[in-house]
Motif scaffolding. Structure first.
Motif, PDB file in Angstrom:
ATOM      1  N   PRO A   1      13.520  70.763  61.603  1.00 53.42           N
ATOM      2  CA  PRO A   1      13.887  69.884  62.724  1.00 53.42           C
ATOM      3  C   PRO A   1      12.986  70.069  63.933  1.00 53.42           C
ATOM      4  CG  PRO A   1      15.619  71.515  62.271  1.00 53.42           C
ATOM      5  CD  PRO A   1      14.639  71.593  61.152  1.00 53.42           C
ATOM      6  N   LEU A   2      12.492  71.301  64.164  1.00 49.40           N
ATOM      7  CA  LEU A   2      11.633  71.517  65.346  1.00 49.40           C
ATOM      8  C   LEU A   2      10.286  70.816  65.179  1.00 49.40           C
ATOM      9  CD1 LEU A   2      12.346  75.260  66.259  1.00 49.40           C
ATOM     10  CD2 LEU A   2      13.245  73.192  67.343  1.00 49.40           C
ATOM     11  N   THR A   3       9.843  70.650  63.930  1.00 45.93           N
ATOM     12  CA  THR A   3       8.612  69.884  63.694  1.00 45.93           C
ATOM     13  C   THR A   3       8.838  68.430  64.108  1.00 45.93           C
ATOM     14  OG1 THR A   3       8.060  71.323  61.845  1.00 45.93           O
ATOM     15  CG2 THR A   3       6.893  69.233  61.942  1.00 45.93           C
ATOM     16  N   ASP A   4       9.987  67.874  63.688  1.00 46.51           N
ATOM     17  CA  ASP A   4      10.298  66.472  64.011  1.00 46.51           C
ATOM     18  C   ASP A   4      10.439  66.279  65.527  1.00 46.51           C
ATOM     19  OD1 ASP A   4      10.351  66.127  61.305  1.00 46.51           O
ATOM     20  OD2 ASP A   4      12.531  66.268  61.139  1.00 46.51           O
ATOM     21  N   ILE A   5      11.170  67.217  66.170  1.00 44.77           N
ATOM     22  CA  ILE A   5      11.373  67.119  67.628  1.00 44.77           C
ATOM     23  C   ILE A   5      10.034  67.259  68.358  1.00 44.77           C
ATOM     24  CG2 ILE A   5      12.400  68.309  69.640  1.00 44.77           C
ATOM     25  CD1 ILE A   5      14.772  69.048  67.702  1.00 44.77           C
ATOM     26  N   GLY A   6       9.238  68.238  67.922  1.00 45.74           N
ATOM     27  CA  GLY A   6       7.940  68.486  68.568  1.00 45.74           C
ATOM     28  C   GLY A   6       7.019  67.284  68.438  1.00 45.74           C
TER      29      GLY A   6
ATOM     30  N   LEU B   1       4.210  62.502  70.649  1.00 48.92           N
ATOM     31  CA  LEU B   1       3.922  61.064  70.579  1.00 48.92           C
ATOM     32  C   LEU B   1       4.383  60.353  71.848  1.00 48.92           C
ATOM     33  CD1 LEU B   1       4.795  60.315  66.834  1.00 48.92           C
ATOM     34  CD2 LEU B   1       2.531  60.482  67.878  1.00 48.92           C
ATOM     35  N   ALA B   2       5.558  60.767  72.379  1.00 50.20           N
ATOM     36  CA  ALA B   2       6.084  60.144  73.605  1.00 50.20           C
ATOM     37  C   ALA B   2       5.159  60.444  74.780  1.00 50.20           C
ATOM     38  CB  ALA B   2       7.492  60.657  73.883  1.00 50.20           C
ATOM     39  N   ASP B   3       4.693  61.708  74.872  1.00 50.48           N
ATOM     40  CA  ASP B   3       3.809  62.067  75.990  1.00 50.48           C
ATOM     41  C   ASP B   3       2.458  61.347  75.877  1.00 50.48           C
ATOM     42  OD1 ASP B   3       5.753  63.676  77.022  1.00 50.48           O
ATOM     43  OD2 ASP B   3       4.962  65.546  76.178  1.00 50.48           O
ATOM     44  N   TYR B   4       1.963  61.213  74.667  1.00 46.16           N
ATOM     45  CA  TYR B   4       0.695  60.496  74.462  1.00 46.16           C
ATOM     46  C   TYR B   4       0.841  59.053  74.922  1.00 46.16           C
ATOM     47  CZ  TYR B   4      -3.249  58.259  72.154  1.00 46.16           C
ATOM     48  OH  TYR B   4      -4.363  57.517  71.908  1.00 46.16           O
ATOM     49  N   LYS B   5       2.002  58.463  74.543  1.00 46.66           N
ATOM     50  CA  LYS B   5       2.260  57.061  74.876  1.00 46.66           C
ATOM     51  C   LYS B   5       2.277  56.878  76.386  1.00 46.66           C
ATOM     52  CE  LYS B   5       5.064  53.593  72.572  1.00 46.66           C
ATOM     53  NZ  LYS B   5       6.340  53.335  71.925  1.00 46.66           N
ATOM     54  N   LYS B   6       2.916  57.838  77.107  1.00 47.35           N
ATOM     55  CA  LYS B   6       2.998  57.765  78.577  1.00 47.35           C
ATOM     56  C   LYS B   6       1.611  57.730  79.209  1.00 47.35           C
ATOM     57  CE  LYS B   6       6.782  60.762  78.996  1.00 47.35           C
ATOM     58  NZ  LYS B   6       7.064  62.122  79.436  1.00 47.35           N
TER      59      LYS B   6
END
Ligand code: E4P
Length: 218
Positions: free
Chosen positions: A200-205, A210-215
């Motif tokens: 799960p930590l891989t998925d969360i990480g 991806l969210a930070d890259y998008k920002k």
């Protein structure tokens, strides 16, 4: 540790092969029947199809139970492709057949091994692989991994060359434990191999990255 896939399903074999981590395949009569492959000639053709996908060792199990029948069937199976390993059950005739195949340069996998005593006999007969059935031992409230550990100790002390092939693997934890306890090979269903990917930590990480890259790159 080598990775084999324990199936006769060609799509699953291709999927595991595409990961680039596949060292071989094990099959058995039940796995062949599960795929609807019946009749000697169809079974043989299926082994050839599997050997066309993977370069590594492919275990093909004899259905004969007597020494002469095992030798005849195994010799024929070995002639189908140069990466066929003849899979022979741990019986008196089976041990005799493994000794014969050893003397004739044919690789073998001794299957249905449930004790250290059986594992010693198989190694002594010259089996290339010896397959303790972990999940089936666990099902009887014993610890399958203890057998792997015992085999690894005995083979190292005695200098046996047989490779310990952990079989009847049910999940990714079994694979980790087999690796820790000294298995040379683990043959696994595709689900157990793919289960190794999950955390799960891989998925969360990854979601966060991806969210930070998008920002920053909108
Ligand atoms: C090994 O070579 C056998 O094919 C296999 O691992 C048996 O596993 P099972 O107990 O899931 O049938």
């Amino acid at each position: 540790m080598k990775f084999f896939i324990d199936t006769a399903n060609l799509k699953e074999i291709q999927e595991a092969h595409a990961l680039g981590i596949l060292d071989g395949v094990t099959t058995n009569p039940s796995l062949m029947a599960k795929e609807g492959i019946t009749g000697a000639s169809n079974i043989e053709a299926h082994y050839v199809r599997i050997c066309d996908i993977v370069d590594g060792d492919v275990s093909a199990e004899v259905n004969a139970t007597d020494y002469a029948g095992m030798v005849k069937e195994g010799t024929h199976l070995a002639s189908l492709a140069n990466n066929i390993v003849v899979k022979v059950p741990m019986t008196k005739d089976g041990v005799k057949a493994i000794s014969h195949f050893t003397d004739h340069g044919i690789s073998t996998n001794c299957t249905l091994v449930f004790s250290a005593a059986q594992a010693i006999l198989a190694a002594k007969a010259g089996a290339t692989y010896v397959s303790p059935f972990i999940g089936r031992i666990d099902d009887t409230n014993w610890d399958g991994m203890e057998l792997i550990k015992e085999m690894a100790e005995i083979y190292a002390i005695q200098g046996f060359e047989a490779q310990i092939l952990a079989a009847s693997i049910r999940n990714s934890r079994h694979i980790v434990e087999a690796a820790k306890n000294g298995a040379d090979v683990c043959t696994c269903p595709l689900s157990a191999i793919l289960g190794m990917l999950k955390h799960p930590l891989t998925d969360i990480g990854l979601a966060q990255f991806l969210a930070d890259y998008k920002k920053g790159n909108a």
